[in-house]
Motif scaffolding. Structure first.
Motif, mmCIF file in Angstrom:
data_model
loop_
_atom_site.group_PDB
_atom_site.id
_atom_site.type_symbol
_atom_site.label_atom_id
_atom_site.label_comp_id
_atom_site.label_asym_id
_atom_site.label_seq_id
_atom_site.Cartn_x
_atom_site.Cartn_y
_atom_site.Cartn_z
ATOM 1 N N ALA A 92 4.925 -4.627 -12.167
ATOM 2 C CA ALA A 92 4.552 -3.491 -13.016
ATOM 3 C C ALA A 92 5.288 -2.230 -12.583
ATOM 4 C CB ALA A 92 3.040 -3.277 -12.946
ATOM 5 N N HIS A 93 5.405 -2.030 -11.255
ATOM 6 C CA HIS A 93 6.060 -0.831 -10.742
ATOM 7 C C HIS A 93 7.516 -0.766 -11.191
ATOM 8 C CE1 HIS A 93 7.179 2.365 -7.955
ATOM 9 N NE2 HIS A 93 8.186 1.594 -7.536
ATOM 10 N N ALA B 283 8.386 -5.474 0.498
ATOM 11 C CA ALA B 283 7.440 -6.588 0.618
ATOM 12 C C ALA B 283 8.085 -7.888 0.140
ATOM 13 C CB ALA B 283 6.186 -6.289 -0.200
ATOM 14 N N TYR B 284 8.821 -7.807 -0.973
ATOM 15 C CA TYR B 284 9.511 -9.001 -1.482
ATOM 16 C C TYR B 284 10.546 -9.501 -0.478
ATOM 17 C CZ TYR B 284 13.673 -11.106 -3.446
ATOM 18 O OH TYR B 284 14.781 -11.870 -3.622
ATOM 19 N N ASP C 49 0.826 -1.209 0.000
ATOM 20 C CA ASP C 49 0.000 0.000 0.000
ATOM 21 C C ASP C 49 0.857 1.255 0.000
ATOM 22 O OD1 ASP C 49 -2.256 -1.518 -0.055
ATOM 23 O OD2 ASP C 49 -2.783 -1.229 2.061
ATOM 24 N N LYS C 50 2.065 1.148 0.594
ATOM 25 C CA LYS C 50 2.991 2.293 0.588
ATOM 26 C C LYS C 50 3.915 2.249 -0.631
ATOM 27 C CE LYS C 50 4.121 1.202 4.872
ATOM 28 N NZ LYS C 50 4.726 1.157 6.230
ATOM 29 N N ARG C 51 3.613 1.351 -1.560
ATOM 30 C CA ARG C 51 4.384 1.155 -2.790
ATOM 31 C C ARG C 51 5.836 0.756 -2.489
ATOM 32 N NH1 ARG C 51 1.535 2.164 -6.965
ATOM 33 N NH2 ARG C 51 3.267 2.362 -8.439
ATOM 34 N N LEU C 52 6.033 0.097 -1.357
ATOM 35 C CA LEU C 52 7.343 -0.451 -1.000
ATOM 36 C C LEU C 52 7.372 -1.921 -1.414
ATOM 37 C CD1 LEU C 52 7.751 1.139 2.558
ATOM 38 C CD2 LEU C 52 8.675 1.971 0.386
#
Length: 741
Positions: free
Chosen positions: A349-350, A310-311, A303-306
């Protein structure tokens, strides 16, 4: 000592016996060895002659000597008694080789000694005898061990009986104390182990309600309350996830302690199906709650685009789960696959979008780092067996396309030439050396993955005569040869000797024969002509000398690369396949000396004619060729190290320099280029344009980088070398810092 060496061991005794025989001494036979100083010799002599009475006597002596070495006070535990018993059950080895200087052997005649040696070598099975079958004392010791073991077993049985009675009576402390007394006497005995399992299982059944109370009634409800209140909502946070995981860590610690209490002293586990069913239910509940917390942490990062965080979090949890029992590992892996699969498409995608953004800014190194990150996330999803989806497949294809575009640009960035200049002074032999170096460099930098081509991505080898001008990025390699010589050494006579050659044999009257003499003097004898050759041995040799200096020029700066200063001679010859020393055997014209006279024809034999041996030195051309090969191989090795240091000495150095200047974007770009270059060093064939293996095999990359550091980069800046094992982290961190800013 093995039997094949017995003849060698007996050789000194054989020689001594020959001397005695020649001196006319009377020597004893094997049958006469009724009393030997060394019982081992006596045993073998008795075995050879078949004297069983003597054999048994010597066997007893040998066994008693061995018993003195093996015996010790009787141990106080069954385990040590079993070890002692096993030691005494080992047979006694009777090895005659230790007695090569024995007076018993030296007193035998050569014939008798040969008979003994022959018997020993053909009867290897006779070297081992059972001690208990040869010595009453040995049997007495075994009986003492047996009686001690029986006594200890009675004590063990009594302690086990006490432990089980105390257990039935509910006095668990007394049961454990009695069990420990039994374990002190027989820690790994089957009766003790079975009793220990019963006691541990009974204690586990008693403690199980407490475990259920602690985890199912206290810890899990607290975790569930936090999850229901905030997980999946705006109220959720890393702190709340951490609070839940702390509680679950307490539950795991309680489960681990409970299971460890079921382990016996020998590593076996006490348990029952009913107990396992209850504990398994508790573990599953804890793992379900843990998987839910992991999923929430992954969601919060996404959600924080981190996505990279996360990985990394998911990968670390997968490593932890891999250490658990198979059932728990499978359950937690399913939880990870589900939660990670939900953010995988977004994350891929990011980073593909980030790669394309940096590509448009000509930052191809950063673009490739982002592609590698997307590739790693997708590869990890495959490792977790995340179900395939159209979105993930699409982004995987886009990642490959973006990577190929950036790689094509990187090739232009790292493109450089290795230019081989003229070798001075210009002469045919030095031109030939330059050509050999050029050919070896071309072969090295265009061969298989096992060659230097792995280190030379983007390098083309050229001759200076074939290029229009030298570019700043070129490596110009030049060589100046000072000495390239072969020198003849004057021959030296080292030995003169007479070689006697017996040839024609004839039968002649014996001048010592007297018909009136009743002695056994033969009527005729045999005579042989003997030719005498004077043999002159002469040593011949050559010396060679090589002296040269190699330099390289880049960006207008000339630096020394290699200095060779080598002398080659017969005493120190490092040239492969070259003969710098040889011995010549010359033979003068023979003359005939006194005949050889023997009573028997069989005592004379025809000697071979001697042969002159000419000197056998390598030619000057062969020596020059060997020096060329040595010089070329040494120069090529130095050039490979020079060119192969490019990712450290150029790319990593530029990254560090820009970091110091505060040029973070340029630094990240150079780290990305360095990472991609090292990916090429990982590929099966760096000469091909295919992608390298995914970075998910980080351990393999680390091992490769460490090996390159040791083999090719050892002369580089040590500060840079210390950074190379962390190359992947450096490239990713610098790219992520740009994203944060």
């Amino acid at each position: 000592m093995p039997h094949k060496s017995i003849t060698k061991a007996l050789r000194p005794a054989v020689i001594a016996c020959l001397v005695l025989a020649l001196a006319g001494c009377v020597t004893p036979t094997l049958d006469s060895l009724s009393s030997c100083q060394d019982p081992r010799i006596g045993y073998w002599a008795a075995r050879t002659t078949g004297n069983e009475t003597l054999r048994d006597g010597y066997m007893k002596s040998i066994a008693n000597l061995e018993l003195k070495q093996r015996s010790r006070p009787l141990p106080d535990t069954m385990q040590d008694l079993r070890t002692y018993l096993k030691e005494l059950k080992l047979p006694v080895e009777i090895d005659v080789s230790y007695s090569e200087n024995s007076p018993d052997l030296r007193s035998l005649s050569p014939t008798e000694l040969q008979k003994l040696a022959s018997f020993v070598s053909t009867h290897p099975g006779e070297s081992f005898v059972p001690g208990e079958g040869s010595s009453p004392e040995w049997r007495d010791e075994l009986q003492k061990i047996s009686r001690k073991m029986e006594s200890l077993q009675r004590e063990v049985t009594r302690h086990i009986r006490d432990a089980l009675e105390e257990l039935d009576g509910g006095d668990h402390a007394a049961a454990l104390a009695a069990l420990n007394r039994a374990k002190l006497l027989d820690v790994d005995g089957p009766d003790v182990i079975n009793a220990e399992k019963k006691v541990l299982l009974a204690l586990a059944v008693i403690n199980l309600p407490g475990l259920e109370e602690e985890i199912e009634k206290k810890i899990l409800p607290q975790v569930e309350a936090i999850r229901n209140e905030s997980f999946g909502t705006a109220l959720s946070s890393d702190a709340k996830v951490g609070q839940c995981l702390d509680l679950l860590t307490r539950a795991d610690a309680a489960l681990l302690k409970f299971r460890q209490a079921l382990n016996t002293s020998t590593g076996e586990t006490a348990g029952s199906p009913d107990l396992e069913r209850v504990v398994g239910r508790i573990e599953q509940a804890v793992d379900d709650a843990t998987g839910g917390c992991w999923a929430e942490k992954i969601r919060l990062n996404a959600d924080k685009r981190l996505f990279w965080a996360a990985y990394e979090y998911a990968e670390q949890r997968a490593r932890e789960a891999a250490e658990l029992a198979p059932e728990r590992k499978a359950l937690l892996k399913d939880h990870l696959a589900s939660s990670y699969g939900k953010i995988l498409s977004q994350g891929a995608a990011h980073y593909v979008d980030q790669a394309n953004k940096h590509f448009s800014r000509d930052a191809y190194g950063i673009s490739l780092t982002c592609c590698r990150m997307a590739e790693e996330m997708i590869q990890f999803g495959k490792d977790l067996e995340v179900p395939e989806s159209r979105e993930i497949t699409t982004w995987e294809k886009r990642c490959s396309a973006s990577m190929a575009d950036a790689q094509s640009k990187i090739v232009d960035t790292v493109q450089r030439r290795l230019v081989v200049g003229a070798f001075t002074p210009r002469s045919p032999e030095y031109s030939r050396l330059a050509a050999t170096v050029y050919e070896k460099l071309v072969s090295s930098f265009s061969g298989s993955s096992d060659s230097a081509s792995q280190l030379a991505w983007g390098v083309a080898v050229e001759k200076q005569d074939d290029v229009d001008h030298i570019r700043p990025t070129d490596y110009l390699v030049e060589c100046g040869v000072s000495e390239f010589l072969v020198i003849d050494v004057a021959p030296v006579e080292i030995e003169r000797a007479i070689i006697k050659v017996g040839r024609d044999i004839s039968q002649i009257p014996n001048p010592a024969y007297d018909p009136k003499d009743n002695s056994n003097v033969p009527r005729t004898i045999f005579s042989q002509e003997v030719y005498h050759y004077q043999n002159v041995r002469v040593s011949h040799g050559k010396n060679a000398r090589l002296k040269l200096a190699v330099t390289f020029t880049q960006k207008g700066r000339k630096k020394p690369l290699l200095a060779l200063d080598k002398d080659y001679s017969a005493d120190d010859n490092a040239l492969r396949g070259v003969r710098l020393a040889s011995i010549e055997d010359r033979l003068d014209v023979p003359f005939i000396g006194p005949d050889r006279l023997r009573d028997s024809r069989d005592a004379l034999s025809l000697d071979p004619w001697p042969k002159a041996t000419p000197p056998n030195l390598s030619s000057d051309g062969e020596i020059f060729a060997a020096m060329e090969q040595f010089a070329a191989e040494t120069i090529v090795k130095s050039v490979i190290s020079l060119v192969g240091s490019y990712p450290v000495s150029t790319l990593a150095a530029e990254a560090v320099r820009n970091e110091r200047l505060g040029n973070n974007y340029e630094a990240a770009n150079y780290w990305g280029q360095c990472l991609e270059y090292c990916f090429k060093l990982m590929s099966e064939d760096s000469g091909k344009s295919k992608n390298a293996e995914p970075i998910s095999r980080k351990d393999r990359m680390l091992a490769r980088l460490l090996k390159l550091s040791a083999d090719y980069w050892s002369d580089c800046d040590p500060v840079l070398l210390r950074k190379m094992p962390d190359l992947w982290s450096l490239a990713v961190r610098s790219a992520l810092e740009l994203e944060d800013n």
